[in-house]
Design an enzyme around this catalytic site. Structure first.
Site, PDB file in Angstrom:
ATOM      1  CD  GLU A 120      -2.855   0.897   2.132  1.00 40.60           C
ATOM      2  OE1 GLU A 120      -3.338  -0.419   2.594  1.00 40.60           O
ATOM      3  OE2 GLU A 120      -4.798   2.222   1.673  1.00 40.60           O
ATOM      4  NE  ARG A 121      -2.399   5.277  -0.470  1.00 39.58           N
ATOM      5  CZ  ARG A 121      -3.279   5.279  -0.848  1.00 39.58           C
ATOM      6  NH1 ARG A 121      -2.908   5.524  -2.069  1.00 39.58           N
ATOM      7  NH2 ARG A 121      -4.808   5.393  -0.453  1.00 39.58           N
ATOM      8  CG  ASN A 166      -5.375  -0.297   5.861  1.00 41.30           C
ATOM      9  OD1 ASN A 166      -6.202  -0.079   6.849  1.00 41.30           O
ATOM     10  ND2 ASN A 166      -5.018   0.207   4.746  1.00 41.30           N
ATOM     11  CE  LYS A 251      -6.575   2.338   8.999  1.00 39.46           C
ATOM     12  NZ  LYS A 251      -5.685   2.599   7.336  1.00 39.46           N
ATOM     13  CD  GLU A 255      -7.582   5.899   5.855  1.00 39.82           C
ATOM     14  OE1 GLU A 255      -7.182   4.904   5.872  1.00 39.82           O
ATOM     15  OE2 GLU A 255      -7.734   6.639   5.323  1.00 39.82           O
ATOM     16  NE  ARG A 288      -0.993   3.647  11.567  1.00 41.56           N
ATOM     17  CZ  ARG A 288      -1.589   3.956  10.198  1.00 41.56           C
ATOM     18  NH1 ARG A 288      -3.065   4.299  10.488  1.00 41.56           N
ATOM     19  NH2 ARG A 288      -1.183   5.085   9.485  1.00 41.56           N
ATOM     20  NE  ARG A 301      -8.419  12.680   7.048  1.00 43.56           N
ATOM     21  CZ  ARG A 301      -8.218  11.659   5.317  1.00 43.56           C
ATOM     22  NH1 ARG A 301      -9.070  11.962   4.601  1.00 43.56           N
ATOM     23  NH2 ARG A 301      -7.405  11.262   5.776  1.00 43.56           N
ATOM     24  CG  ASP A 330      -3.574  10.673   5.263  1.00 44.98           C
ATOM     25  OD1 ASP A 330      -2.369   9.906   5.305  1.00 44.98           O
ATOM     26  OD2 ASP A 330      -3.931  10.214   3.862  1.00 44.98           O
ATOM     27  CD  GLU A 352       1.741   6.602  11.055  1.00 45.17           C
ATOM     28  OE1 GLU A 352       1.553   5.347  12.112  1.00 45.17           O
ATOM     29  OE2 GLU A 352       1.287   5.929   9.765  1.00 45.17           O
ATOM     30  CD  GLU A 358      -1.303   8.318   0.610  1.00 46.53           C
ATOM     31  OE1 GLU A 358      -0.381   7.521   2.000  1.00 46.53           O
ATOM     32  OE2 GLU A 358      -2.290   8.084   0.746  1.00 46.53           O
ATOM     33  CD1 TRP A 498     -12.052   9.899   2.288  1.00 45.62           C
ATOM     34  CD2 TRP A 498     -11.766   8.072   1.182  1.00 45.62           C
ATOM     35  NE1 TRP A 498     -10.884   8.109   2.478  1.00 45.62           N
ATOM     36  CE2 TRP A 498     -11.905   7.462   1.934  1.00 45.62           C
ATOM     37  CE3 TRP A 498     -12.479   6.897   0.204  1.00 45.62           C
ATOM     38  CZ2 TRP A 498     -11.827   5.948   2.440  1.00 45.62           C
ATOM     39  CZ3 TRP A 498     -12.441   6.286  -0.289  1.00 45.62           C
ATOM     40  CH2 TRP A 498     -12.362   5.476   1.589  1.00 45.62           C
TER      41      TRP A 498
HETATM   42  C1  GCV Z   1      -2.345   2.083   5.112  1.00 52.73           C
HETATM   43  C2  GCV Z   1      -4.485   7.125   4.453  1.00 52.73           C
HETATM   44  C3  GCV Z   1      -3.775   6.483   3.096  1.00 52.73           C
HETATM   45  C4  GCV Z   1      -3.645   4.626   3.280  1.00 52.73           C
HETATM   46  C5  GCV Z   1      -2.814   4.313   4.347  1.00 52.73           C
HETATM   47  C6  GCV Z   1      -3.819   5.676   5.531  1.00 52.73           C
HETATM   48  C7  GCV Z   1      -3.195   5.363   6.499  1.00 52.73           C
HETATM   49  O1  GCV Z   1      -5.775   6.969   4.165  1.00 52.73           O
HETATM   50  O2  GCV Z   1      -4.069   6.736   1.958  1.00 52.73           O
HETATM   51  O3  GCV Z   1      -3.184   4.009   2.123  1.00 52.73           O
HETATM   52  O4  GCV Z   1      -3.299   2.658   4.717  1.00 52.73           O
HETATM   53  O5  GCV Z   1      -3.575   6.361   5.271  1.00 52.73           O
HETATM   54  O6  GCV Z   1      -2.538   5.757   7.471  1.00 52.73           O
HETATM   55  O7  GCV Z   1      -3.708   4.375   7.655  1.00 52.73           O
END
Ligand code: GCV
Length: 627
Positions: A120-121, A166, A251, A255, A288, A301, A330, A352, A358, A498
């Site tokens: 992811e990313r 995730n 987490k 999300e 987190r 947010r 973010d 973090e 990203e 978003w």
């Molecule tokens: C790992 C943002 C990113 C997600 C990421 C999330 C997080 O939303 O776009 O890809 O998920 O942050 O840090 O949990």
């Protein structure tokens, strides 16, 4: 003199003709195998014996020294233990002298790697840890992981979370835990502990012998005794295989991830239950605070983390650490610091940071991130934190990070986790001279190239802010992949948080998000003087103007320009900066090896195209409102 020049040119030529794919990162020591090393037989001795250019080196244990610290005097390294000696050996190889001790105890990479091999990313290829081969986890690539371990040890990183936050519940099944043990065994000699991200609902998918007759549970309620027993048994299983396992990263209720809210419990209930399971083994829970859209759905947010966690401060067990992103939204190219760091006083905290880019042009744009992280430490004093986590930018690409200069961000993360007081400039200089050997002092006629390269790196983050999000505009990135501009972004089925239009709020009258007392009142979450400073349009730094204020198009900036003109100014400046980076890169061509030069050059051309595109799309869009 002529002889000397000839010698230098020959050395450079030899250097440049060698195939160079960037895989060696900043660790370009040539094996010389000539040093005699006196002292305990350990990895540090191996490294010095192989790479040290001197004739003799000495390693000495001194039990009175601080954990992981080292002292270098001439070619003698002194430390409390083998890991300290290893850190010292690397420091000696890069030319350091004197005493050094890590500022943070926890210096951890977070890999957002999925078990199917995707990241992811991630913008540098597939995962170095995970993939599937005939439906089974792939075999461990021992030599690659050893290289990864030495790179991390060379900059003092001492922990790694092997999978995405995730998290798949499968991570906790026996087959994967056995793989984690293999990784832990390779990383241990380098002082790196392994940690795992866990899915809070794992007990509902992974059966556990001796619990609920070996059947999966119907709940993950943290106060349920069987759930607690499941986690305790899981912790025991892990620690039997990996006695120095670090702990879990979680987490929860963000999300779409499961968490304690699903059972009307709090974050503290969830974190403490896990903390109790790992406590007998000295494990930690990194919980987190990146949460939105759950309990405080509908609220601005950037306020939701404080809203959710403030009342829980002091209710967490001592082995729980709250892990928060540097900014409240973010990982944007520039955010004001996250006020959660002001509001949590009785719970341990970690920051973090995101090494993977990203929102900063992925691995296509040259953006050196140390200035951004140093900016953060200017607001959140390092002494408020017990550790630093960095979302890794590492993948299977030959050069590890996609862009050769993205390696500098991995390097800078480690160096700042070791010592957050180091300057961006000193880190960049260290990295450049180690990574491009032709910039080293012994080739002095060429060192004049160091300063344009340094200047390019140091200006690159501000340039990115200029062409992506001037004067506090934020989150106007394209949906999903976050590469490129999409200021008109609005998809009714998506959560409003978003959608870019939610953040810039441009209309015919003005632009920006009112987060003052007349708006969402996010400014109230900040400590003084920032609370008042950000709340008042006259004192709010213009770099955050549209983050905190909705201003009329006629608003005059300090420069005398109106808002739209100011945006134009910044977009133009960002593009011009990238044009200059392209020029600098052309200028240094003679001293950079062919492959790396070409690869960076190709990416820079993209960066320039993209910067121009950002400028055009945004100015056209916002111009249609401002007229
Ligand atoms: C790992 C943002 C990113 C997600 C990421 C999330 C997080 O939303 O776009 O890809 O998920 O942050 O840090 O949990």
């Amino acid at each position: 003199m002529r002889k000397l020049t000839l010698l230098i040119l020959t050395m450079v030529f030899v250097q440049l003709t060698k195939a160079e794919d960037g895989h060696q990162l900043w660790l370009r020591y040539q094996p010389v195998n000539k040093a005699k090393v006196t002292g305990p037989e350990c990895l540090a001795a191996d490294k010095l014996r192989t790479y040290f250019l001197g004739e003799n080196a000495t390693l000495v244990f001194d039990p009175s020294m601080k954990e992981d610290a080292y002292q270098i005097k001439g070619s003698t390294v002194t430390a409390k233990n083998e890991i300290g000696l290893l850190y010292g050996a690397y420091a000696l190889l890069r030319g350091e002298q004197g005493y050094s001790a890590p500022y943070f105890n926890l210096r951890i990479l977070n890999h957002w790697d999925n078990l199917d091999g995707s990241i992811e990313r991630g913008y540098a290829g597939r995962s170095i840890f995970w993939d599937l081969e005939n439906g089974q986890p792939k075999a461990v690539n021992t030599s690659l992981i050893e290289e990864y371990a030495s790179a991390n040890a060379s900059i003092g990183i001492n922990g790694t979370v092997l999978n995405n936050v995730n998290a798949s519940p499968k991570m906790l099944s026996a087959i994967y835990i056995n793989k984690v043990k293999e990784y832990a065994d390779i990383l241990r000699p380098y002082g790196i502990k392994v940690y795992l991200s866990v899915n809070f609902a794992s007990p509902m998918s992974v059966p556990m012998k001796g619990i609920n007759n070996g059947k999966v549970l119907k709940t993950a309620d943290p106060l349920n005794p069987t759930v607690k027993a499941w986690w305790k048994a899981k912790a025991k299983e892990i620690y039997q295989l990996i006695p120095d396992f670090g702990g879990f990263l979680v987490k929860a209720n963000s999300e779409g991830q499961p968490g304690p809210f699903d059972y009307n419990r709090t974050h503290a209930d969830g974190a403490n239950m896990l903390a109790e399971a790992v406590a007998p083994y000295k494990g930690i829970i990194m919980w987190r605070s990146f949460v939105y859209g759950a309990k405080h759905k509908g609220e601005d947010r950037v306020k939701q983390a404080v809203s959710e966690f403030k009342e829980l401060d002091g209710k967490f067990r001592s082995n729980v650490i709250l892990q928060s992103k540097n900014g409240p939204l973010d990982f944007q190219p520039r955010e004001p610091y996250a006020p959660i760091f002001d509001n949590i006083r009785r719970t341990k905290q970690m920051a973090e940071l995101q090494i993977t880019q990203e929102y900063l042009g992925h691995s296509r744009h040259l953006v050196y991130l140390a200035p951004m992280w140093r900016e953060f430490f200017g607001f959140v004093a390092p002494e408020r934190l017990v550790g630093i986590a960095g979302v890794a930018n590492i993948g299977l690409d030959k050069n590890w990070c996609g862009h050769h200069f993205a390696q500098a961000n991995w390097y800078a993360f480690g160096r700042l986790a070791w010592n957050p007081m180091l300057t961006s400039e000193s880190i960049a200089k260290e990295w450049l001279t180690q990574t491009f050997k032709s910039l080293q002092d012994n080739l002095s006629p060429l060192t004049s190239h160091l300063s344009p390269l340094l200047s390019m790196m140091l200006r690159s983050r501000e340039a990115c802010v200029d062409y992506m999000m001037p004067i506090g505009l934020h989150h106007i990135f394209a949906f999903d992949h976050h590469y490129g501009p999409e200021p008109n972004g609005f998809i009714p089925q998506y959560p409003i948080e978003w959608c870019p239009v939610y953040y810039h709020k441009a209309d015919s009258l003005g632009i920006g998000f009112d987060r003052t007392h007349t708006g969402s009142d996010a400014t109230a979450q900040y400590r003084e003087p920032y609370c008042s400073m950000y709340d008042d349009i006259n004192t709010c730094p213009e770099r955050y103007l549209l983050w905190f204020h909705h201003v009329p198009w006629s608003h005059r900036m300090k420069s005398g320009r109106m808002v739209y003109e100011e945006m134009q100014f910044h977009y133009n400046r960002g593009v011009e900066e990238v044009e200059d980076f392209v020029r600098i890169w052309q200028e240094v061509k003679p001293i950079i090896d062919e492959q790396r030069w070409q690869e960076v050059n190709t990416r820079m051309q993209h960066q320039l195209e993209n910067a121009r595109e950002w400028r055009k799309v945004r100015l056209d869009y916002f111009g249609s409102f401002s007229k």
